[in-house]
Structures are given as C-alpha cells and as structure tokens.
Scaffold this active site. Structure first.
Site, short mmCIF file in Angstrom:
data_model
loop_
_atom_site.label_atom_id
_atom_site.label_comp_id
_atom_site.label_asym_id
_atom_site.label_seq_id
_atom_site.Cartn_x
_atom_site.Cartn_y
_atom_site.Cartn_z
N VAL A 44 0.84 -1.20 0.00
CA VAL A 44 0.00 0.00 0.00
C VAL A 44 0.87 1.25 0.00
O VAL A 44 0.64 2.20 -0.73
CB VAL A 44 -0.93 -0.01 1.24
CG1 VAL A 44 -1.66 1.32 1.37
CG2 VAL A 44 -1.91 -1.15 1.16
N CYS A 45 1.90 1.21 0.80
CA CYS A 45 2.76 2.38 0.97
C CYS A 45 3.21 2.94 -0.36
O CYS A 45 2.98 4.10 -0.67
CB CYS A 45 3.96 1.99 1.82
SG CYS A 45 5.28 3.20 1.83
N LYS A 54 2.14 11.57 -1.29
CA LYS A 54 3.14 12.62 -1.09
C LYS A 54 3.50 13.31 -2.41
O LYS A 54 3.79 14.51 -2.44
CB LYS A 54 4.39 12.07 -0.43
CG LYS A 54 4.45 12.33 1.04
CD LYS A 54 3.67 11.40 1.91
CE LYS A 54 2.29 11.78 2.30
NZ LYS A 54 1.58 10.76 3.06
N GLU A 206 -16.31 15.20 10.57
CA GLU A 206 -15.63 14.41 11.61
C GLU A 206 -16.59 14.20 12.77
O GLU A 206 -17.24 15.13 13.23
CB GLU A 206 -14.35 15.14 12.06
CG GLU A 206 -13.74 14.67 13.35
CD GLU A 206 -13.32 13.20 13.34
OE1 GLU A 206 -12.79 12.74 12.30
OE2 GLU A 206 -13.54 12.52 14.35
N ASP A 314 1.30 -3.67 9.74
CA ASP A 314 -0.06 -3.30 10.13
C ASP A 314 -0.84 -4.50 10.68
O ASP A 314 -1.63 -4.35 11.60
CB ASP A 314 -0.83 -2.74 8.92
CG ASP A 314 -0.30 -1.38 8.50
OD1 ASP A 314 0.65 -0.90 9.14
OD2 ASP A 314 -0.83 -0.83 7.52
N HIS A 446 22.12 27.65 11.90
CA HIS A 446 21.32 28.86 11.78
C HIS A 446 21.37 29.36 10.35
O HIS A 446 22.42 29.33 9.74
CB HIS A 446 21.86 29.94 12.73
CG HIS A 446 21.11 31.24 12.64
ND1 HIS A 446 19.87 31.38 13.22
CD2 HIS A 446 21.41 32.40 12.02
CE1 HIS A 446 19.44 32.62 12.97
NE2 HIS A 446 20.34 33.25 12.25
#
Lengths: 476, 581
Positions: A44-45, A54, A206, A314, A446
């Site tokens: 599935v991934c 993605k 939801e 899973d 930085h």
C-alpha cells in the site's frame, strides 16, 4: 501447473514490512521467497498510500506557495492543471520506486512470486496466480506481512464509483467541484488538501470534536486554522447518516446537535480508518491468534502463537505505519537468527503531511495528562524563529515533553512546514534518552527550523534565547 | 502463580551479602513488606522486606550462605494475581485505524485559551472523574540542584497507611543535607519500595499508592503514572489499564474491545531475553544499541549506573558493569573471599595438629581489605606520649557522679573535643593525600570516627561536625552510636565520611600500641589504659594519672616534627583544661 517448492523463509506481503524482511533475510543467507499478489512490490505504501499521496501533496504545496508568493510581489497567475501529466508524475514516482525494489530483490537473489498466498497449514502456502494456476510452497519460517485495508462501512458502500476510498482518490479520476471527506484523520486531511489545492470545494465531516484524534490539540490548532481557510467547511461532531446516489451527485445526510441536513457532492472520500488484513487467506489453518480487532498477536520478537510464523507491520498491531513495519521486519529477522533484537522502540514518529505538517513522537501531552504523569512541557512558537519568518510561515510550534527530575526528553511535538523532517532529531533524542540540556547544548545550524527544538529545550531549564517568558515552564 | 523473590539491592556497592537470619518458613503467609530475612553486609545488617503477598513455598537460602544481589531467596505462591508478565509497551502516538468514524474517541479536555501556560497540570483533568480508584507510583522527586542520588535516612510510612497530599513520607540524606520528601498524592499506601539506608537515584520509585478519587484530594491520577511506556506491574483491577494484547499497540481510542491476553511464547522460537521488560518503572535511559548489548549479555539495565548526562547509560557503562561483576568476589568460593592474594599459599596445618576452619564474616573481610590497603599504601610512624589527665579525670568523675541523668562523659568523648582543637591547630592532620595531583585535601569539617569493638568485629561509626557540638552532645551521640553498633543497627551512612579516627583500648588494658591509619585519612589516635605514676614535680614525688597516647600518621602527609607538635598540643590541652573548652 502444480508443483512443490521449499524455501527457508517465505514472506507473505511485499510492503514496507515484507520487502525489508526479505532483504534482511537474504542478506543473512536465508533462501528467501517474497510473495505478493500485486503486480509490483511495495504494498500500500508505495502503490496506494504514502508515496503517491506525497507526490500529489508536493504539487498541492507548490500551488499554495505560488498563491502566497503574490503577497511578496511574485505573481505567477493561476496554475494550469494538466491532470494527465499530474497522474503521470505520480505514476512515474511510484514506478521508479517499485522498480527499484524489484531490482534490489533480484540483486539479492530473492525469488519474487506474484500470487495470492493462502495458508494450508503452518508451513505450507497455496499460491494462486493471476492466470488461475495454483501451486504450493513449503517453508521453515513464514513471515506474515499482509498489511491493512481501508475501512468501508456498509452504510457508505452504495456501489457508486463516486464514493471512493483512499485508493480510489489517489487515482485522481477527476477534480470534483464538491468533495465530501468523511473522517478528519490524517488520510482525509492529506487527500482533502490535495483536492482543495486542485480546485475542489472540500467539506470534511468528523464525528469527534476535533481533527486528528490522538494529536495534542495545540499542535492541531494552527493546522485547523489554515484548513478552515482552504476547505469550504469542517463539520465537527457531525455524523454522516447515509449516502444516496443521484444524477447530480452523491447526497449526504448529515447529523449533528443542530439536527439533520442534506448536502450534495460530486465525489465522496471515505477515510474512516484502516483495518488489518488478516482474514481470507487461511490464518485459521495455523496456530496464529487473531484478536477481536483483526490483529495478529505477536510478542516483542514478532513471534506469533505459531512457532513457524512471525508477523510484522499493520497486521501485527498498531500503529499502522510503514516505518514501524520496517523496524519490525528487522526484529523478525533477528529473531530467526536468534540475535538479541527486540521491538522496544520508545518513539515511533507519527507524521501528518498536511500543510503545515504535524509530527510527534514519544509521549504526548495528552497521554501524560491522561496518565497523571508529572511532566514539564515547554513550547517554542515559530513566530520567534528567524527561519520561519523568512518562509513567511510563523504559525508553527515546537514543544517538548520532559521528565522533571532528570529532564529526560519523553516526547516531542511539532507543527509547521518541515515538521516531518524535523521529527527525526526528536526521535533520536527520545530513543537515546537524551536530556533537554543535550538538545539545548548541541549546536543547531542557523537559520533553520531545527533551532526551534534547541530553543524549546532551553526553555526546560532556563529561557530560550529568542523568547522571554517570566516564570514559564520553570518549576519550583 | 509461583514467583521467585530475589535479593534486591541492599545498599550502594554491595554485591553480595551473608544471610544472617531467616524469618519465614514454608507455609507462612506473608503480606507485602514482611521482613523475610536479615542479611549482613560489610558494615551493617539489613532487613529484607518482600513486596509480594502470598504463601512461602520454599526457602532457597540458609543462614550463613553468602549470596549475590539478585539471588533467589524464596518461592512464593502469590495470592493476588499480579500480572507482572504483561509486556511493557512503547509509548507510541496514535494516528491511524478507525479513528474518525467512531464516537468514543477520547475527547480532549483542552483547548485552553492560553496556549503558553506550559505545564501539564493533571490535577483538573476531566477524564479523571470516571475513575474509581487508581494506583500511582510515587517517584523520588528532585531534591536539590546537582543531587542525583540520596540515602534514605528514614521511612515515615508503612503499607496500609492512609496519607493526605503533602504528607512527609520519608527523609533522605544528600551529601549536604537531610530533606523531607512530601508526597503529592493522597491515598492508601500499598507498598513501600525503600528502607532506611537505601541509596537511591532521583526518579526511583518510593511508594505505590492507591489514590483516593476524592475531589478534595485534588490529584486523581491514572494507574499508568510512571511512564507512558508502562503497563503497571501493580495489580489494580478497578483501574482502566490498557490491554497489553499488542506489544506495539497504542492506547488506541478505538471502540472495539481488546483482548487482554499477553503474548505467549511459542515453543521453538528464538531465545533472546527480555531483560528490560516487565517492570513498573520508566525504561532505563539507554539507546537502542546499548539496550541490544545489554540483552545480549543478559544485563539488567536497571542495575547499571549511567555515566552520561542525566544518568544516561552508554555502551561503556554496560561493559564496566559486566567487568565489575566478573571481578567481584564470588562469595565463599576460594581465596577470592577477601580479594587479597596471599604471597605464599598456606601449608597443610593438619600435619601439625587438629584445626578448625571458621569463615570471616563480612565485617572482618571488609576490615581485612581496608587494613591491607592502608598498610600497603601508608608509610606508618607512631608517635607516643603520656598525657597528665589527673585534674581532668577528677573533674570528669565529679561531673558524672553529680549528674547521673546526663549523658555519661567518657574519656573518649573528651578526647574527641581535644582532638578537634588539635586538628584546628594542625589542619594537615585533618586531610587526605591526593597523590595524583600532589595535594593535601584539607577538610573543613571535623567528623571523628570512633572504633567500636562489637561481637561481630570492628566498626567505626562517625560523629559529624564535632567542632559544633559540646562535650555533652558528643557524649550522648557517642553512646547512641556505640549502642547501635553493638546491636548491628548502624546505617551505612553513619560509617562514612570520617576525617580522623580515635581508637580507645583503655578499657581493656595495655601501655601503648600502633594503630593503623584508617585510609584515606592521614592519622589515627590510639588511647591505652590510664595509669597512676609517681612523677617528680618541683622536686617532690606526686601521684599523677597518665594517659598513654599513640598517634599513628601517614609520613607522606605529615613530617615527624609536626606529629610531635600535634601530640604535645593535644596532651597539653588535656592537662590545661582551659585549652579544652
């Protein structure tokens, strides 16, 4: 054709648990066979989950950034979306990755069989190929890595192709004008983000009172604020009571405390969760124990109740995440080798690839509270980060959950662009038992967003350089 | 379920003990906290409490046995079905599964408007109202800055006690101070994990408390305190403990019921051990590679002291631990009993006559090691003198007779005060020698060790800060310490930290002797029996009471002239009483 074949290790399922298990087994000299019914390995991934989503989210992000750039004087005009080429990009990404796995399989001498495997007993699988032929394979050790499937409640399964699960939505059939997303978990929000960027009016429904259940609310808040602008509607504490197909679209009956209403959408994405894939392939012919929720019971060495079978990924328990499966794959091979491997990870990162991204690992503040655990929590708002300012993205937040006595970092939560990459440092800190001072006194480049982790750590025992909060998290 | 009760750590650095006495026998019913045996360490006797409830099935040791920490002591048929085999669960975030189409997802009691009030205050957690009662582990909170471990001075509560939030439950000693530890939880104490004399780290579990779910208590906490990564090992049936069904499961807000069976170990699978599973405490701070090494070597990481910041355990710590365990004396197996290798092996004495062998107890063994080291390290010189204590002795006797209820002032008590005066005048006698840096470590405290003869051997309790105490206080403390020393009830902490030692054989006899310096101190004063002597004073014979003093010192730290000056000053102060007080 029928025949008898034997292998030392057989792995059922070629996803991010199965193929690393096959690789590790082969690397340690086991004669290994990898069985997957898909045309390409990766599960599935790679084929229907992480990777294609993605690729599309990257496109969505670009669209948003182009729009935002207008505020700083860069105007590109509206994007022209060529859906075929966008699908092509997605397909090409997936293809190159699955192709890579195929190559790595053959380079390692792993035999890959494209078939559906069904257990005959603890050491035998019947293999049914797509062309209808069957044969059997016996093995010394089997690893069950069959993954999970999207949940499609019967209520929504009305036999209309306009009602999609995540697999269907990733096919990008068209850009619906109105999209209903049922379920405010990470899959719904990620795919909703893609469709909203492409131009759909997205409504998320939801059932609970917040998006992304399980995540700390202060991390969800900045995301929810942005999604409120990008989505047409976010309906919390709302239930979809039924779907009806009509010519003009799919009509959804919505119920909440204000009563019932109807809205019509061009497409519906059902993303109410995933369930382990543990039935229909003969596990009952083995001694494996499957619990009420469909997970195979395993111990910390990935051993099932059947001495010949291990289970990973899973199907072997939550959280259902690819990277957890991959770690379990290595534990499983350690177990075969009688090496001291063990699934004792303390920090499994959870990442939501929305914009902004959410990522957390280890203990959450919500869990600490629920368990009555005494912790120190420090938050560093990205408004005080120079790097976030240069990106014009200051809504982010980095928080640390720290054990008070020795200031060990127990958990980290991040919301903001780039959180998915930043969480790696946090995982290392939690897994190694680092203290806040370890993080604060390691130099962070930085200007980067990673400095926010350093500054949040400074807040545990002093003041962050770029923030001053009198008596903030400091304890007596 | 039958469980094995193993010998837990007695005090820091103690790796094995002698079993002195067994207090239980098969068939006895015990409750958590029952003292099951007494053990002897180098310096003290400790009572071993068993945290389990049940019936003693078998006693696996007998008096006189020398056993290492971790050795099984008893087999107990447990009455409460404590599910201590539940696998420890890693803290994992939850994001997937049927999370959104369902209704019972944990409702978060946030959001608070002020996002920056950064403190996880569990006191007002709405979810807690559902809980009937729960069990919390109370861990040792930070005592003060830079303090990473403490000695337990006194435990003020016992199992069964009901305590209110804020009750002082124990006193702990740091290097600097004694601190009272308040427990923020209200409830009933289920078990006490510490005892006086324990050396424990910050964060160590002190008590298990069944909390009162009373709003007034203000602190209703869930059973999983300690760490997110824990299933509680304490048995807590009414608490909503998460099901340990999945080794990698999360506290999933799923409505589906979870089976509560722990994973079983199928036959024939690999044999790695689960060394760091099955405990109620937060996981030891160690990275994956360190944990793997520990599993490979069978090391319980909880026994390993971490050397990195915050007590983090690194691979080297595991190696050091294993090396030290391998080098540790193996009880009574052969000549390793004292760690001292004799230059030549002993002859067979039975050729000369009958012999009997009697084992050295812990105290003798420890003394042998210490004296051996001192003798090898220190170039000893002993300086003798006679102090005229005629007036002092007269005054002492008069005071003792006149004040029968006051602490008995002994010559040793007076000598302690006199020595402090001399030490102040000659600070190098109150030092240690650091040969690595070439320095005297001059001590600014005056802790005087006093050798006490006990039936079990020589012990040296320490009276602290003698410069700040008057002679009555010193005398009272001395008599208490000596009494407890003879009853073998001294705490290890009471035998540490001396800067100078006095040994008094006057009660027995003798004219002088050569005491051996208690390394790493640099001097020791021996007293023999005072004797009446005729002395010439201004041409007349007078009877005086003369007290023989024998000052042994480390000639590396102190030269002979200074030793003579020290003893002259000391004996002068005993004669000229005004110098004393």
């Amino acid at each position: 054709m029928s025949g008898q074949q034997h292998a030392q290790v057989v792995i059922l399922g070629g996803g991010p648990g199965g193929y690393p298990a096959a690789f590790a087994a082969a690397d340690h000299g086991f004669q290994t066979v990898l069985i997957d019914e898909g045309e390409h390995p990766g599960g599935v991934c790679l084929n229907r989950g992480c990777i294609p989503s993605k690729a599309l989210l990257h496109a969505a992000k670009l669209i948003h950034e182009v729009r935002e750039a207008a505020e700083w004087g860069l105007t590109f005009g509206d994007p022209q979306i060529d859906l075929d080429r966008l699908r092509g990009f997605r397909t090409q990404v997936v293809g190159s990755l699955t192709g890579g796995i195929e190559q790595l399989c053959s380079a390692r001498g792993i035999e890959r069989i494209q078939a559906r495997g069904t257990f005959v007993d603890s050491t035998t699988l019947k293999l049914a190929s797509a062309d209808g032929s069957t044969r059997t394979i016996t093995f010394d050790h089997g690893i069950v890595a069959t993954g999970s499937l999207p949940v499609m409640p019967g209520l929504f399964d009305i036999g209309d192709s306009r009602v999609m699960d995540s697999t269907g939505a990733l096919q990008l059939p068209d850009i619906p004008s109105r999209l209903l997303v049922i379920g405010g978990g990470y899959i719904g929000l990620e795919l909703g983000t893609v469709y909203a960027a492409l131009g759909s009016a997205v409504t998320v429904v939801e059932m609970t009172d917040g998006l992304l259940p399980g995540a700390d609310r202060d991390l969800v808040r900045p995301l929810q604020k942005i999604l409120t602008q990008r989505f047409t509607d976010i309906l919390l504490k709302t239930r979809v009571a039924g779907l009806t197909a009509t010519d003009s679209g799919i009509t959804a009956r919505l119920e909440n405390e204000n009563g019932e209403s109807e809205q019509t959408f061009d497409r519906v994405l059902v993303s109410v969760g995933r369930r382990p894939n543990s039935s229909g392939f003969g596990l009952e012919q083995t001694q494996v124990h499957v619990d009420d929720r469909g997970f195979i019971r395993v111990d910390r060495h990935q051993r099932t109740d059947d001495p010949h079978l291990l289970a990973i990924g899973d199907v072997a328990g939550e959280p259902m995440l690819a990277h957890k499966a991959t770690r379990e794959a290595h534990v499983a091979i350690d177990t075969l080798l009688e090496e001291p491997g063990q699934f004792d990870c303390r920090a499994i990162p959870a990442v939501v690839f929305t914009d902004p991204e959410l990522a957390w690992c280890g203990l959450t503040e919500t869990e600490a509270k629920a368990q009555g655990q005494d912790v120190v929590v420090t938050r560093f708002p990205w408004a005080a980060s120079g790097r976030a300012r240069t990106l014009a993205r200051t809504e982010g937040l980095t928080k640390l959950i720290v054990e008070p006595a020795k200031q060990r970092v127990l958990g980290v939560g991040i919301v903001g662009p780039g959180a998915a990459e930043m969480i790696a440092e946090a995982v290392l800190a939690v897994e190694l038992g680092a203290t806040a001072r370890d993080l604060a006194e390691s130099i962070h480049a930085h200007p980067t967003l990673s400095e926010t982790i350093m500054e949040a750590a400074e807040g545990v025992f002093g003041q962050p350089t770029h923030q001053y909060k009198p008596r903030s998290a400091k304890r007596k | 379920m039958t469980i094995e009760f193993k010998l837990q750590e007695v005090s820091e650095g103690v790796e094995s003990v002698d079993i002195a006495e067994i207090r239980v026998q098969p068939g006895d019913v015990i409750t958590p906290g029952t003292v099951v045996c007494e053990v002897e360490t180098d310096k003290a006797v400790a009572e071993i409490e068993c945290p389990h409830a049940g019936t003693v099935k078998e006693v696996l040791v007998s008096p006189g046995d020398t056993v290492p920490i971790g050795a099984p002591l008893l087999l107990i048929e447990e009455t409460a079905a404590a599910d201590s085999d539940a696998p420890q669960e890693p803290a994992t975030p939850e994001i997937s599964t049927a999370d959104s189409g369902t209704s019972s997802v944990s409702a978060d009691s946030e959001p608070a408007a002020a996002a920056d009030t950064a403190s996880a205050d569990a006191g007002t957690d709405a979810a807690s109202s559902e809980q009937s009662a729960s069990v919390v582990e109370f861990l040792l909170p930070a005592v003060s800055e830079d303090v990473t471990s403490v000695d337990v001075a006194e435990v003020l509560v016992s199992p069964g006690d009901r305590i209110a939030a804020g009750t002082v439950v124990c006193e702990v000693e740091t290097d600097k101070a004694v601190a009272e530890i308040e427990c923020p939880h209200a409830g009933t104490i289920e078990s006490v994990h510490i005892k006086a004399g324990d050396h424990i780290d910050i964060g160590a579990p002190l008590l298990t408390i069944r909390t009162v779910p009373d709003a007034a208590a203000g602190d209703p906490k869930d059973s999983q305190s300690g760490s997110a990564a824990q299933t509680p090992a304490v048995s807590s049936p009414p608490s909503p403990a998460p099901s340990p069904a999945q080794p990698v499961s999360v506290p999933a807000p799923s409505p589906a019921s979870q089976t509560a069976a722990a994973p079983i170990r199928p036959a024939g699978s690999g044999g790695a051990n689960d060394a760091d599973v099955n405990t109620a405490h937060p996981p030891p701070p160690a990275g994956p590679a360190t944990r793997r090494l520990a599993r490979k070597l069978g090391v319980d990481l909880r026994q390993v002291t971490g050397s990195a910041r915050g007590g983090r355990i690194v691979i080297e710590d595991v190696e050091v631990y294993v090396r030290s365990r391998l080098a540790a004396p193996q009880g009574r197996s052969g000549s390793l009993a004292t760690g001292i290798v004799p230059a030549t092996s002993l002859p067979d004495f039975s050729q000369f006559g009958p012999v009997e062998r009697e084992p050295l107890n812990k105290i003798y063994r420890a003394a042998a090691v210490g004296l051996h080291e001192s003798w090898l390290t220190i170039p000893h010189v002993t300086q003798h003198d006679l102090a005229d204590v005629t007036e002092l002795e007269t005054a002492r006797r008069r005071y003792v007779q006149a004040n029968p209820n006051a602490p008995k002032i002994t010559m040793t008590a007076i000598m302690i005060k006199a020595v402090v005066g001399a030490l102040k005048a000659f600070p190098r006698f109150n030092s240690s020698l650091d040969m690595e840096t070439g320095e005297w470590v001059i001590k600014k405290y005056y802790h005087i060790g006093v050798a006490v003869d006990t039936p079990k051997g020589l012990v040296v309790p320490v009276i602290r800060n003698c410069d700040q105490k008057n002679v009555l206080q010193v005398a009272a403390e001395l008599s208490d310490l000596a009494e407890r020393a003879r009853n073998r009830r001294l705490k290890p902490s009471e035998m540490r930290g001396a800067s100078f030692t006095i040994t008094n054989l006057g009660g027995i006899g003798g004219t002088s002797f050569t005491p051996i310096v208690n390394y790493p101190e640099v001097a020791i004063l021996g007293l023999s029996r005072g004797q009446k002597q005729l002395r010439l004073e201004n041409g007349e014979l007078v009877e005086r009471i003369m007290l023989p003093l024998s000052l042994s010192y480390d000639h590396r730290a102190i030269n002979g002239a200074d030793a003579a000056r020290f003893i002259v000053k000391l004996s002068g102060s005993l004669t000229n009483l005004f110098e004393l007080f």
